[in-house]
Design an enzyme around this catalytic site. Structure first.
Site, PDB file in Angstrom:
ATOM      1  N   HIS A 186      47.296  53.077  55.687  1.00 16.11           N
ATOM      2  CA  HIS A 186      47.072  52.049  56.089  1.00 16.11           C
ATOM      3  C   HIS A 186      46.246  50.976  54.848  1.00 16.11           C
ATOM      4  O   HIS A 186      44.813  50.591  54.938  1.00 16.11           O
ATOM      5  CB  HIS A 186      45.477  51.899  57.383  1.00 16.11           C
ATOM      6  N   SER A 307      48.686  33.816  30.959  1.00 21.01           N
ATOM      7  CA  SER A 307      48.193  32.694  31.981  1.00 21.01           C
ATOM      8  C   SER A 307      48.505  31.244  30.661  1.00 21.01           C
ATOM      9  O   SER A 307      47.099  31.649  29.946  1.00 21.01           O
ATOM     10  CB  SER A 307      47.328  32.702  32.796  1.00 21.01           C
ATOM     11  N   LYS A 313      44.113  36.341  31.011  1.00 17.13           N
ATOM     12  CA  LYS A 313      44.865  36.425  32.105  1.00 17.13           C
ATOM     13  C   LYS A 313      46.366  37.838  31.900  1.00 17.13           C
ATOM     14  O   LYS A 313      46.271  37.307  30.376  1.00 17.13           O
ATOM     15  CB  LYS A 313      45.461  35.722  33.223  1.00 17.13           C
ATOM     16  N   GLU A 320      56.314  41.465  40.046  1.00 16.03           N
ATOM     17  CA  GLU A 320      56.623  40.503  41.049  1.00 16.03           C
ATOM     18  C   GLU A 320      57.889  39.384  41.424  1.00 16.03           C
ATOM     19  O   GLU A 320      58.496  39.379  42.397  1.00 16.03           O
ATOM     20  CB  GLU A 320      55.874  38.996  40.612  1.00 16.03           C
TER      21      GLU A 320
END
Ligand code: ARG
Length: 498
Positions: A186, A307, A313, A320
């Site tokens: 979970h 970024s 970043k 992804e």
């Protein structure tokens, strides 16, 4: 309009005479493979729109190999002399040797599909003899054969890439040694596991993915050539000749099935889609683990991006993108299933739509596997942070309950006692091992001095001493098994086929 058709008919007759057979086809580059019964030209938009050459050009090597195999079969049926066969094979090899890429599409605007292209090119190479090649065959069996050859090569290529990823994961698991991390259910911390155990979970998935693909390969490795358009070749062909030449295990047993079924492509895309799901879960975990919130992973700079707006970043683009691309893989399998399910036997032009999802799935998985093994090898875990996470949050509670049950306390009761101990720990901000024996005894008299040794990190791991468990000795054995397994062998030459 009529004069064009008339000219075409005349030219066809001339060529047929030159070719010395009654075969009805022109060798003019812009003519069709089927124009004899038509009196009207095609609507231009329709003609362009229905072409498959814009995507099936990439089947060229398979079309050529299948054509050579067919030439051998019709030579054995006395359609070609030995000399004609060798000229034909030479011509086909010459086509295979020409550079080919997408630019063929623009350069041959009238070419309908790959079969048309090869026939026209062969005519350029060897003249009217080329027109004999289509004796005793149909494009329906040709496309079925080309697609089987494409899928077979794509499976081999994928399995090769999977072997590499398999090896990379095993090396990473080995390098992790006895490093620990929390496992989750979970997405809540559950029990400590070895990092190697977590990585080997993916190894198990890959092994099943490989067998799914190699099983599919065995089932599809039969040759459709000789199936004709639908009912079987009209020549007494020895179908084993072409099957052997193309390294198939034999000819397909039913011509209607062979020319119209694409379950081999469906199995391939479904196998790849399942693999994509596994790769996507891995990508998702690494994306999560690389966040400041988890902090388990330093993203490798070589596989990350920055970024343009936020200077601090470092983004996990690789994982992804993999997660995103796995959606395409599922899409390909779904497209193919939808395409086939309503088709009456046998060939229907709808099947042409089944090519692009197969190509896309093959390209997408090849792209993923071109980066995933190297990315995996470059991963640097923050074992210190993983260990802290594995040691906090009462992850030894299950081992603690097991301790009590080993003392003869029924597990339901043991569970309740440890639940009470956890509550005391939560209220006083301590882990189970930091409670005193007196406190524990006030919960249950079965607690003894040996409790603390039973809930150390090592003991918590080692109490899972079953096949497939995270006990250290079990994981070491699992790692050795994975290394020994046939899946770790990537030496097969055929696997390197593109
Ligand atoms: N381009 C066609 C395809 O991919 C080849 C087979 C054409 N057969 C036919 N009967 N029109 O399906």
């Amino acid at each position: 309009m009529c004069s064009v058709v008339g000219k075409h008919d005349r030219r066809t007759r001339e060529l047929n005479q030159q070719a010395g057979d009654s075969y009805n086809m022109s060798s003019e580059p812009a003519t069709k493979m089927w124009s004899g019964r038509f009196r009207e030209p095609l609507n231009k938009q329709f003609e362009e729109w229905q072409r498959s050459f814009p995507f099936d050009w990439r089947l060229l090597p398979f079309e050529v190999e299948a054509s050579i195999a067919h030439a051998r079969a019709i030579k054995a049926a006395d359609i070609l002399t030995s000399d004609e066969l060798s000229r034909m094979v030479q011509g086909l090899r010459a086509i295979e040797g020409l550079p080919f890429d997408e630019s063929l599409v623009g350069a041959n605007p009238q070419t309908e599909d790959i079969h048309h292209y090869v026939e026209l090119e062969l005519t350029k190479q060897i003249g009217p003899l080329a027109l004999k090649l289509h004796t005793g065959r149909s494009r329906n069996e040709q496309i079925a054969t080309d697609m089987r050859l494409f899928v077979r090569a794509a499976i081999d290529h994928t399995v090769y890439g999977l072997n590499e990823w398999h090896n990379a994961l095993i090396d990473l698991a080995q390098a992790a040694g006895e490093a620990v991390m929390p496992s989750y259910t979970h997405l809540q911390r559950a029990e400590p596991v070895l990092v190697a155990h977590w990585l080997l979970a993916y190894v198990s998935m890959i092994e099943r993915d490989i067998t799914r693909l190699t099983d599919a390969r065995k089932r599809m490795n039969l040759c459709p050539l000789g199936s004709g358009a639908v009912a079987g070749a009209t020549l007494a062909l020895d179908r084993t000749i072409a099957a052997r030449a193309l390294n198939f295990d034999g000819p397909t047993p039913n011509s209607m099935d062979a020319t119209s079924e694409r379950d081999f492509a469906l199995e391939f895309t479904q196998g790849i889609a399942t693999l994509g799901i596994h790769i996507s879960r891995f990508a998702e975990e690494l994306t999560l683990f690389s966040t400041a919130e988890f902090g388990f992973l330093e993203l490798p700079e070589a596989f990350s991006t920055g970024s343009s707006a936020m200077p601090q970043k470092k983004n996990p683009d690789l994982t992804e993108l993999i997660r995103g691309k796995s959606g395409r893989l599922l899409g390909a399998a779904t497209t193919l299933a939808m395409l086939i399910k309503g088709l009456p036997l046998a060939y229907n032009k709808d099947l042409q739509e089944g090519q692009e999802p197969v190509f896309d799935a093959a390209d997408t998985i090849a792209g993923i596997l071109s980066v995933l093994p190297a990315f995996t090898r470059s991963l640097k875990f923050r074992f210190d942070k993983m260990k802290i996470a594995a040691e906090t949050g009462y992850l030894n509670a299950m081992a603690a309950a097991t301790y009590l049950s080993n003392k003869g306390v029924p597990f339901r009761k043991a569970h309740e006692h440890i639940g009470n101990a956890v509550r005391l720990g939560l209220e006083t901000n301590r882990e189970l091992q930091h409670l005193t024996l007196d406190e524990l005894r006030s919960i249950s008299p079965e607690f003894g001095e040996d409790f603390f040794a039973a809930i150390t990190l090592e003991a918590t791991l080692d109490c899972h001493d079953v096949i497939g468990g995270t006990a250290r000795a079990r994981v070491a054995a699992a790692l050795a098994d994975a290394r020994q397994s046939i899946f770790a062998d990537n030496s097969s030459e055929s696997a390197k086929l593109k």
